[in-house]
Write an enzyme that holds these catalytic residues in place. Sequence first.
Site, PDB file in Angstrom:
ATOM      1  N   GLY A 180       0.854  -1.187   0.000  1.00 28.97           N
ATOM      2  CA  GLY A 180       0.000   0.000   0.000  1.00 28.97           C
ATOM      3  C   GLY A 180       0.885   1.230   0.000  1.00 28.97           C
ATOM      4  O   GLY A 180       1.974   1.213   0.586  1.00 28.97           O
ATOM      5  N   LYS A 181       0.409   2.287  -0.634  1.00 34.50           N
ATOM      6  CA  LYS A 181       1.195   3.539  -0.624  1.00 34.50           C
ATOM      7  C   LYS A 181       0.690   4.350   0.570  1.00 34.50           C
ATOM      8  O   LYS A 181      -0.149   5.237   0.437  1.00 34.50           O
ATOM      9  CB  LYS A 181       0.980   4.264  -1.961  1.00 34.50           C
ATOM     10  CG  LYS A 181       2.263   4.812  -2.559  1.00 34.50           C
ATOM     11  CD  LYS A 181       2.067   5.330  -3.943  1.00 34.50           C
ATOM     12  CE  LYS A 181       2.914   6.546  -4.236  1.00 34.50           C
ATOM     13  NZ  LYS A 181       4.349   6.474  -3.995  1.00 34.50           N
ATOM     14  N   ILE A 182       1.185   3.948   1.743  1.00 31.56           N
ATOM     15  CA  ILE A 182       0.678   4.482   3.009  1.00 31.56           C
ATOM     16  C   ILE A 182       1.578   5.628   3.481  1.00 31.56           C
ATOM     17  O   ILE A 182       2.802   5.475   3.559  1.00 31.56           O
ATOM     18  CB  ILE A 182       0.632   3.354   4.062  1.00 31.56           C
ATOM     19  CG1 ILE A 182      -0.326   2.247   3.591  1.00 31.56           C
ATOM     20  CG2 ILE A 182       0.212   3.901   5.429  1.00 31.56           C
ATOM     21  CD1 ILE A 182      -0.356   1.010   4.459  1.00 31.56           C
TER      22      ILE A 182
END
Length: 332
Positions: A180-182
Amino acid sequence: MQKQTITIDKTEKKMTVKEGTDLDSIAYFNEKFVLLRDAQINIMTHAFQYGTGVFEGIRGYWNEEEKQMYIFRMKEHYVRLKNSCKLIRLELTKSVDELCNITIELMQKNKPTCDMYIRPNVYKAGINVGPSLLNKNGSNPTGFSLCTMPMGEYLDLEKGLHVSVSSWTRVEDNAIPPRGKIQGSYVNTALAKTDAILSGFDDTIVLSSCGHVSEGSAMNIFMVRDGKLITTPVHSNILEGVTRTTIIELAKKEFDLETEVRQIDRSELYVCDEVFFCGTGAQVSPATMIDHRPVGNGKTGPISKKLQELYFNVVRGRNHCYKEWCMPVFKN
Ligand code: PMP
């Protein structure tokens, strides 16, 4: 604001990109188009306190001959954004098509005529203390914002990068999932990248905690060894890159080059023939030195070079076989 000249094709034509954030550009915030200077969040916002948001980085490429802006693989980026939302319980109700339409409308309002970067954020917008992701009685709702800015080259594509192997290891799937691009996980990226720059490198490669290669600071990695193209698998704690998928597909279709997806050891990087990074920001960036050792003969290798050239034609909408990846913004 910094001025940067970037090459837009193989002729001598140059395009000037005035990089930086223009506060008078239009952004999308709280379901409305507003000036970026008015798109403000409260200091108690959950995502500001705990990094509980997700984001994307998408590029728009200006095609000077056609006077057209092409957004590259926008749908794939928004599919990933929605997957990132699932990881941290963000309730983004907009569909991929709605997100694409808002992005096109925003670009049309800003009328850019140079390469652009598009930054959507989805975030926990609750105004309260406590890290829980739950949205009990509407206490921690989901916010969405979108802004655009001019962007030229993020890394030097001509000279070949000198990179290190970082002493920081990549976050693990069961710590903060890197698929995820968290927002919060980019502290890991920031530590690795900053220390590399302070030590005189252009960028860095991070290893998983088990010691195998994961990826670059904010980009995926490919290696060429004995004519074979190799990249790290998703279980090496990488972001599932849109550019990585693009390169795998282009290499197969255009050069009949199958990509081997397998674990890579650090020491393999020292003995292979070519290394390049790829990502929306990084595009296709060859590395010619790793930890003070030349990669191959210390020059950009032939496979990296031809993939880089092909990539730049494809993203700017100049290769008709891949035009469906390029979403036009203007109705010319
Ligand atoms: N890994 C990380 C950690 C990144 O931040 C990025 C940039 N989004 C990438 C890889 C490359 O992904 P993409 O090709 O989708 O931009």
